[in-house]
Design a protein around this motif. Sequence first.
Motif, PDB file in Angstrom:
ATOM      1  N   GLY A 130       0.704  -1.312   0.038  1.00 38.56           N
ATOM      2  CA  GLY A 130       0.027  -0.032  -0.178  1.00 38.56           C
ATOM      3  C   GLY A 130       0.840   1.297  -0.048  1.00 38.56           C
ATOM      4  O   GLY A 130       0.289   2.655   0.110  1.00 38.56           O
ATOM      5  N   PHE A 131       2.194   1.107  -0.166  1.00 41.43           N
ATOM      6  CA  PHE A 131       2.908   2.325  -0.356  1.00 41.43           C
ATOM      7  C   PHE A 131       2.949   2.944  -1.436  1.00 41.43           C
ATOM      8  O   PHE A 131       2.644   2.364  -2.384  1.00 41.43           O
ATOM      9  N   ASN A 132       2.725   4.365  -1.689  1.00 40.38           N
ATOM     10  CA  ASN A 132       3.142   5.081  -2.905  1.00 40.38           C
ATOM     11  C   ASN A 132       4.322   5.100  -3.314  1.00 40.38           C
ATOM     12  O   ASN A 132       5.255   4.740  -2.599  1.00 40.38           O
ATOM     13  N   ASN A 133       4.763   5.550  -4.509  1.00 41.15           N
ATOM     14  CA  ASN A 133       6.069   5.631  -5.127  1.00 41.15           C
ATOM     15  C   ASN A 133       7.211   6.400  -4.092  1.00 41.15           C
ATOM     16  O   ASN A 133       8.346   6.125  -3.955  1.00 41.15           O
ATOM     17  N   ARG A 134       6.441   7.645  -3.686  1.00 43.09           N
ATOM     18  CA  ARG A 134       7.539   8.413  -2.538  1.00 43.09           C
ATOM     19  C   ARG A 134       7.814   7.858  -1.365  1.00 43.09           C
ATOM     20  O   ARG A 134       8.956   7.805  -1.018  1.00 43.09           O
ATOM     21  N   GLN A 135       6.707   7.313  -1.045  1.00 44.17           N
ATOM     22  CA  GLN A 135       6.957   6.447   0.402  1.00 44.17           C
ATOM     23  C   GLN A 135       7.988   5.334   0.191  1.00 44.17           C
ATOM     24  O   GLN A 135       8.817   4.875   0.919  1.00 44.17           O
ATOM     25  N   ILE A 136       7.702   4.564  -0.911  1.00 46.95           N
ATOM     26  CA  ILE A 136       8.779   3.448  -1.570  1.00 46.95           C
ATOM     27  C   ILE A 136      10.126   3.873  -1.312  1.00 46.95           C
ATOM     28  O   ILE A 136      11.069   3.304  -0.983  1.00 46.95           O
ATOM     29  N   PHE A 137      10.385   5.246  -2.050  1.00 44.37           N
ATOM     30  CA  PHE A 137      11.798   5.606  -2.196  1.00 44.37           C
ATOM     31  C   PHE A 137      12.307   6.077  -0.925  1.00 44.37           C
ATOM     32  O   PHE A 137      13.539   5.881  -0.688  1.00 44.37           O
ATOM     33  N   ILE A 138      11.746   6.848  -0.194  1.00 49.26           N
ATOM     34  CA  ILE A 138      12.130   7.229   1.296  1.00 49.26           C
ATOM     35  C   ILE A 138      12.245   6.311   2.249  1.00 49.26           C
ATOM     36  O   ILE A 138      13.336   6.214   2.470  1.00 49.26           O
ATOM     37  N   TYR A 139      11.517   5.250   2.100  1.00 50.88           N
ATOM     38  CA  TYR A 139      11.486   4.418   3.335  1.00 50.88           C
ATOM     39  C   TYR A 139      12.179   2.881   2.966  1.00 50.88           C
ATOM     40  O   TYR A 139      12.634   2.249   3.865  1.00 50.88           O
ATOM     41  N   ILE A 140      12.011   2.769   1.703  1.00 51.40           N
ATOM     42  CA  ILE A 140      12.539   1.367   1.252  1.00 51.40           C
ATOM     43  C   ILE A 140      13.676   1.475   0.189  1.00 51.40           C
ATOM     44  O   ILE A 140      14.872   0.924   0.752  1.00 51.40           O
ATOM     45  N   ILE A 141      13.771   2.143  -0.667  1.00 52.75           N
ATOM     46  CA  ILE A 141      14.910   2.196  -1.730  1.00 52.75           C
ATOM     47  C   ILE A 141      16.009   2.892  -1.141  1.00 52.75           C
ATOM     48  O   ILE A 141      17.064   2.478  -1.114  1.00 52.75           O
ATOM     49  N   PHE A 142      15.740   4.190  -0.820  1.00 51.72           N
ATOM     50  CA  PHE A 142      17.010   5.090  -0.384  1.00 51.72           C
ATOM     51  C   PHE A 142      17.934   4.614   0.857  1.00 51.72           C
ATOM     52  O   PHE A 142      19.131   4.400   0.810  1.00 51.72           O
ATOM     53  N   PRO A 143      17.108   4.013   1.691  1.00 50.31           N
ATOM     54  CA  PRO A 143      17.897   3.533   2.811  1.00 50.31           C
ATOM     55  C   PRO A 143      18.702   2.377   2.464  1.00 50.31           C
ATOM     56  O   PRO A 143      19.956   2.219   3.023  1.00 50.31           O
ATOM     57  N   GLN A 144      18.256   1.496   1.786  1.00 50.28           N
ATOM     58  CA  GLN A 144      19.067   0.213   1.126  1.00 50.28           C
ATOM     59  C   GLN A 144      20.258   0.721   0.182  1.00 50.28           C
ATOM     60  O   GLN A 144      21.448   0.343   0.398  1.00 50.28           O
ATOM     61  N   ALA A 145      19.941   1.806  -0.332  1.00 52.17           N
ATOM     62  CA  ALA A 145      21.062   2.250  -1.345  1.00 52.17           C
ATOM     63  C   ALA A 145      22.022   2.981  -0.896  1.00 52.17           C
ATOM     64  O   ALA A 145      23.318   2.844  -1.172  1.00 52.17           O
ATOM     65  N   ILE A 146      21.897   4.016   0.083  1.00 46.31           N
ATOM     66  CA  ILE A 146      22.822   4.577   0.913  1.00 46.31           C
ATOM     67  C   ILE A 146      23.701   3.860   1.281  1.00 46.31           C
ATOM     68  O   ILE A 146      25.087   3.998   1.397  1.00 46.31           O
ATOM     69  N   ARG A 147      23.718   2.667   1.863  1.00 48.79           N
ATOM     70  CA  ARG A 147      24.609   1.626   2.448  1.00 48.79           C
ATOM     71  C   ARG A 147      25.611   1.128   1.613  1.00 48.79           C
ATOM     72  O   ARG A 147      26.614   1.128   1.638  1.00 48.79           O
ATOM     73  N   LYS A 148      25.307   1.027   0.206  1.00 49.12           N
ATOM     74  CA  LYS A 148      25.948   0.510  -0.899  1.00 49.12           C
ATOM     75  C   LYS A 148      26.828   1.659  -1.564  1.00 49.12           C
ATOM     76  O   LYS A 148      27.975   1.455  -1.863  1.00 49.12           O
ATOM     77  N   MET A 149      26.306   2.684  -1.570  1.00 46.58           N
ATOM     78  CA  MET A 149      27.119   3.906  -2.017  1.00 46.58           C
ATOM     79  C   MET A 149      27.788   4.678  -1.035  1.00 46.58           C
ATOM     80  O   MET A 149      28.700   5.673  -1.452  1.00 46.58           O
ATOM     81  N   LEU A 150      27.662   4.532   0.070  1.00 43.30           N
ATOM     82  CA  LEU A 150      28.427   5.362   1.224  1.00 43.30           C
ATOM     83  C   LEU A 150      29.781   5.689   0.984  1.00 43.30           C
ATOM     84  O   LEU A 150      30.349   6.622   1.128  1.00 43.30           O
ATOM     85  N   PRO A 151      30.630   4.416   0.597  1.00 45.79           N
ATOM     86  CA  PRO A 151      32.148   4.753   0.463  1.00 45.79           C
ATOM     87  C   PRO A 151      32.316   5.582  -0.626  1.00 45.79           C
ATOM     88  O   PRO A 151      33.294   6.252  -0.699  1.00 45.79           O
ATOM     89  N   SER A 152      31.582   5.316  -1.695  1.00 47.73           N
ATOM     90  CA  SER A 152      32.113   6.369  -2.882  1.00 47.73           C
ATOM     91  C   SER A 152      31.536   7.644  -2.666  1.00 47.73           C
ATOM     92  O   SER A 152      32.447   8.724  -2.832  1.00 47.73           O
ATOM     93  N   ILE A 153      30.539   8.016  -1.804  1.00 45.50           N
ATOM     94  CA  ILE A 153      30.053   9.312  -1.575  1.00 45.50           C
ATOM     95  C   ILE A 153      31.073   9.917  -0.525  1.00 45.50           C
ATOM     96  O   ILE A 153      31.559  10.900  -0.525  1.00 45.50           O
ATOM     97  N   ILE A 154      31.424   9.005   0.462  1.00 37.98           N
ATOM     98  CA  ILE A 154      32.715   9.612   1.572  1.00 37.98           C
ATOM     99  C   ILE A 154      33.913   9.870   0.753  1.00 37.98           C
ATOM    100  O   ILE A 154      34.518  10.871   0.924  1.00 37.98           O
ATOM    101  N   SER A 155      34.281   9.145  -0.368  1.00 35.44           N
ATOM    102  CA  SER A 155      35.513   9.392  -1.140  1.00 35.44           C
ATOM    103  C   SER A 155      35.257  10.729  -1.894  1.00 35.44           C
ATOM    104  O   SER A 155      36.448  11.558  -1.963  1.00 35.44           O
TER     105      SER A 155
END
Length: 216
Positions: free
Chosen positions: A119-144
């Motif tokens: 029942g989530f909309n696209n905005r909620q999916i991005f904020i609560y599901i997609i982005f939190p998982q993505a940030i863990r994977k891209m954190l090393p490159s972002i910090i670099s």
Amino acid sequence: MSEVLSATNLKFLAQGLWTTLYLSFFIIVLSTLFGTILAVMRNGKNPILRWIASIYVEFVRNVPNLLWIFIIFLVFQLKSTAAGITSFTVFTSAALAEIIRGGLNSIDHGQTEAGLSQGFNNRQIFIYIIFPQAIRKMLPSIISQFVTVVKDTSFLYSVIALQELFGKSQILMGGYYEPSQIFTLYGILALAYFVVNFAISSYSRYLSKHWEQASE
């Protein structure tokens, strides 16, 4: 050597370090914001927004940052601080956009379908599901990229005479001629950059470890 390490000189360098940190903070915050917007635009369904974001990212990333500093400073007639923050934000946003887009694309599409089924909309999916998982994977490159920002602010003195840490050291350097004095100044400069960037990298590793433990 004692003259180089005088309280007056150290205070002068500390002022430059503060300017470096001040510039880096605003550049990182603004670049992360605009980079995220560009990444979302480039991954979105609107072809016009995808086209705009793609042209921006590809064009900006393939032009040297030094040239952007010259363009922003000379063409737009901004003051040194504003020109430094603006030019670095223009360039770093494009670099971060690709890092963030890669992180978002690494998340399985099934996560979106699972969110929609709950029942989530696209905005909620991005904020609560997609982005939190993505940030863990891209954190090393972002910090670099953040570390690169801190180091590359040293360009600003030679290009637009902005007196950040490297600029302050160059001003002091004009009053010393002995090799030991010059090595001492450069040693202090290297140590300052190392401490700042090591702190950023260490915090990144702490966050990664903390997130891994939280997900177990």
